[in-house]
Structure formats: C-alpha cells, structure tokens
Scaffold this motif. Structure first.
Motif, short mmCIF file in Angstrom:
data_model
loop_
_atom_site.label_atom_id
_atom_site.label_comp_id
_atom_site.label_asym_id
_atom_site.label_seq_id
_atom_site.Cartn_x
_atom_site.Cartn_y
_atom_site.Cartn_z
N GLN A 56 91.17 59.58 -8.79
CA GLN A 56 91.69 58.72 -7.72
C GLN A 56 91.51 59.36 -6.34
OE1 GLN A 56 95.64 56.69 -8.54
NE2 GLN A 56 95.63 58.29 -10.13
N MET A 57 91.49 60.68 -6.30
CA MET A 57 91.37 61.38 -5.01
C MET A 57 90.01 61.16 -4.35
SD MET A 57 93.58 64.89 -5.38
CE MET A 57 92.94 65.49 -6.92
N LYS A 58 89.04 60.64 -5.09
CA LYS A 58 87.73 60.33 -4.50
C LYS A 58 87.82 59.18 -3.49
CE LYS A 58 84.55 61.97 -7.99
NZ LYS A 58 83.31 61.67 -8.71
N LYS A 59 88.90 58.41 -3.53
CA LYS A 59 89.07 57.25 -2.64
C LYS A 59 89.54 57.64 -1.24
CE LYS A 59 91.80 55.10 -5.67
NZ LYS A 59 92.68 54.06 -6.24
N PHE A 60 89.97 58.89 -1.06
CA PHE A 60 90.60 59.27 0.20
C PHE A 60 89.83 60.38 0.91
CE2 PHE A 60 93.89 58.04 -2.91
CZ PHE A 60 94.25 56.83 -2.33
N ILE A 61 89.64 60.21 2.21
CA ILE A 61 88.99 61.24 3.03
C ILE A 61 90.03 62.27 3.43
CG2 ILE A 61 87.83 61.70 5.24
CD1 ILE A 61 86.02 60.39 3.17
N GLN A 62 89.66 63.52 3.29
CA GLN A 62 90.55 64.63 3.62
C GLN A 62 90.29 65.14 5.03
OE1 GLN A 62 92.92 65.59 1.65
NE2 GLN A 62 93.55 67.56 2.43
N HIS A 63 89.13 65.79 5.23
CA HIS A 63 88.73 66.33 6.53
C HIS A 63 87.27 65.94 6.77
CE1 HIS A 63 91.57 69.45 4.86
NE2 HIS A 63 92.23 69.00 5.90
N GLY A 64 86.95 65.54 7.99
CA GLY A 64 85.56 65.19 8.29
C GLY A 64 85.10 64.06 7.39
N ASN A 65 84.10 64.33 6.56
CA ASN A 65 83.62 63.33 5.61
C ASN A 65 83.82 63.80 4.16
OD1 ASN A 65 81.68 65.29 5.43
ND2 ASN A 65 79.95 63.97 5.90
N VAL A 66 84.73 64.73 3.97
CA VAL A 66 85.01 65.32 2.66
C VAL A 66 86.18 64.57 2.01
CG1 VAL A 66 85.70 67.44 1.46
CG2 VAL A 66 84.19 67.56 3.46
N THR A 67 85.99 64.13 0.78
CA THR A 67 87.07 63.44 0.07
C THR A 67 88.13 64.45 -0.37
OG1 THR A 67 86.07 63.66 -2.12
CG2 THR A 67 85.47 61.69 -0.82
N SER A 68 89.30 63.94 -0.66
CA SER A 68 90.37 64.81 -1.19
C SER A 68 89.91 65.46 -2.50
CB SER A 68 91.64 64.00 -1.43
OG SER A 68 92.18 63.57 -0.21
N TYR A 69 89.19 64.71 -3.32
CA TYR A 69 88.67 65.23 -4.59
C TYR A 69 87.76 66.44 -4.35
CZ TYR A 69 86.16 65.17 -9.08
OH TYR A 69 85.61 65.51 -10.29
N ASP A 70 86.79 66.28 -3.46
CA ASP A 70 85.87 67.39 -3.18
C ASP A 70 86.63 68.57 -2.57
OD1 ASP A 70 83.66 66.03 -4.17
OD2 ASP A 70 83.16 65.18 -2.21
N HIS A 71 87.57 68.27 -1.68
CA HIS A 71 88.36 69.32 -1.04
C HIS A 71 89.12 70.16 -2.07
CE1 HIS A 71 91.19 71.34 1.63
NE2 HIS A 71 92.18 70.82 0.90
N VAL A 72 89.82 69.53 -2.99
CA VAL A 72 90.65 70.30 -3.92
C VAL A 72 89.80 71.14 -4.87
CG1 VAL A 72 92.63 68.75 -3.74
CG2 VAL A 72 91.00 68.42 -5.62
N PHE A 73 88.61 70.68 -5.21
CA PHE A 73 87.74 71.50 -6.07
C PHE A 73 87.14 72.66 -5.29
CE2 PHE A 73 88.41 68.04 -8.92
CZ PHE A 73 88.45 68.67 -10.15
N ARG A 74 86.89 72.47 -4.00
CA ARG A 74 86.46 73.58 -3.15
C ARG A 74 87.59 74.60 -3.04
NH1 ARG A 74 85.30 72.89 2.06
NH2 ARG A 74 83.93 74.67 1.99
N VAL A 75 88.81 74.12 -2.86
CA VAL A 75 89.97 75.02 -2.76
C VAL A 75 90.17 75.77 -4.08
CG1 VAL A 75 92.49 75.14 -2.48
CG2 VAL A 75 91.12 73.74 -0.91
N ALA A 76 89.99 75.12 -5.20
CA ALA A 76 90.13 75.79 -6.50
C ALA A 76 89.15 76.95 -6.62
CB ALA A 76 89.94 74.79 -7.64
N ARG A 77 87.90 76.69 -6.30
CA ARG A 77 86.87 77.74 -6.38
C ARG A 77 87.17 78.86 -5.38
NH1 ARG A 77 82.13 78.16 -8.69
NH2 ARG A 77 82.21 76.06 -9.49
N GLU A 78 87.54 78.49 -4.16
CA GLU A 78 87.85 79.48 -3.12
C GLU A 78 89.10 80.29 -3.48
OE1 GLU A 78 86.84 81.58 0.22
OE2 GLU A 78 85.69 79.93 -0.65
N SER A 79 90.06 79.67 -4.15
CA SER A 79 91.28 80.37 -4.56
C SER A 79 90.95 81.54 -5.51
CB SER A 79 92.25 79.42 -5.27
OG SER A 79 92.72 78.45 -4.38
N ILE A 80 90.02 81.31 -6.39
CA ILE A 80 89.59 82.37 -7.30
C ILE A 80 88.96 83.50 -6.51
CG2 ILE A 80 87.96 82.97 -9.15
CD1 ILE A 80 88.49 80.11 -10.27
#
Length: 184
Positions: A56-80
């Motif tokens: 469902q997070m693919k429906k929402f833009i987070q920052h710039g042109n990045v969806t919430s879905y893409d953002h949280v997976f980037r954060v997951a990888r960066e958190s590691i």
C-alpha cells in the motif's frame, strides 16, 4: 616524476575504492559489495516486500519522487549499514522489520491534517503496524522514535531504534536533495 598532488589524488581514489562504492542513491559509506551479504539482506526484506499491506505504501510519495515503499526499503538497507559502521549489536531481522514499518502511516502527508506530520506520523505508523503485524515492544518503540530529535522527548531506546533514526535522516536528505521531481 609525478607531482605530489597527482600521487595524493590517486591514493585518495584508491582508498575510497577500498572503503566501498557508492550505491545508486549515492550513500558514501556503503559496505563493500559481497554477493552473499547482499543475498542475506535481500532475504531479510523479501517477505515484507511482497506483503499486500506493505505494498500500500507504493501509493504515497515520501520525498521528491520517492514513494514511501521505496523510502522504507532504502532505510532498511541503510539501517544495516549504520549498525555495522557504528558497531551496534542489533537483531537484524527486527531492525529490518522496524525500518520497513517506520513510515507505515498510509496517507498522503503532503495535504494531510494540521501540517505537523513530522511529529504525529511515528505514532500513527506504530499504531497501524501494531494493528496489522505481530511486533515486539522494541520494534514498536523503534518506529515511534525514528523522528528524534524532532520529537525531543522520545529518543531512541535501543540500538535498532538508533540505527533507524540515523538511516532515516540519511535517506530523507538524499531523497529530498537528489531525487526531486523534474521541474516543469
């Protein structure tokens, strides 16, 4: 004979190559690529990536042109990466799950409510995540505290929460400054 400037420049380039490459988003301190490690991280994220609730997070833009879905997976990888660079002992499965759900608020924040999204959304995301997933208290607290220091009274209380908090700042800055919508 080479000048010192040329030699120093070459040494700096070689040292940067040894330290790790930039990923697609330009993270300067990515861990060196290791296919086995990449596979292990992919497996950690795989189950959540295909969950219809997370999709469902693919429906929402987070920052710039990045969806919430893409953002949280980037954060997951960066958190590691953050946890490793800071030598934090973490439960990586819990870290990844919390990072993926840290922005599970499920609305378009750009036109929502009282314009205090930054303050409110961690608690909304934690509420939604608790409703839809079986999470530990540590995972819920990691979601609730990811906006520190904006939410000054709610600092990260675990290594997982700290890694997510830092990774979210790194990714949000990159997305806001470097991944903008094209100007019309």
């Amino acid at each position: 004979m080479k000048s010192n400037k040329t030699t120093n420049k070459t040494n700096k380039t070689n040292n940067a190559d040894k330290a790790g490459k930039h990923d697609k988003a330009g993270t300067a301190w990515e861990m060196p690529e290791d296919p086995a490690e990449e596979e292990r991280i992919r497996v950690l994220m795989e189950q959540m990536a295909s969950d219809p609730r997370v999709l469902q997070m693919k429906k929402f833009i987070q920052h710039g042109n990045v969806t919430s879905y893409d953002h949280v997976f980037r954060v997951a990888r960066e958190s590691i990466r953050v946890a490793r660079r800071l030598h934090l002992k973490v439960d990586e499965e819990s870290l990844v799950r919390s990072a993926i759900l840290h922005d599970y608020y499920l609305y378009d924040w750009h036109g929502h409510g009282d314009h205090l999204h930054g303050y409110h959304h961690p608690y909304i995301a934690a509420y939604n995540a608790a409703r839809d997933f079986h999470l530990t208290q540590k995972e819920l607290k990691s979601i609730e505290t990811h906006m520190w220091p904006l939410n000054i009274k709610d600092p990260p209380s675990s290594n997982e929460a700290l890694a997510i908090c830092i990774a979210d700042k790194i990714c949000s800055i990159q997305e806001t400054l470097h991944m903008r919508k094209p100007h019309k």
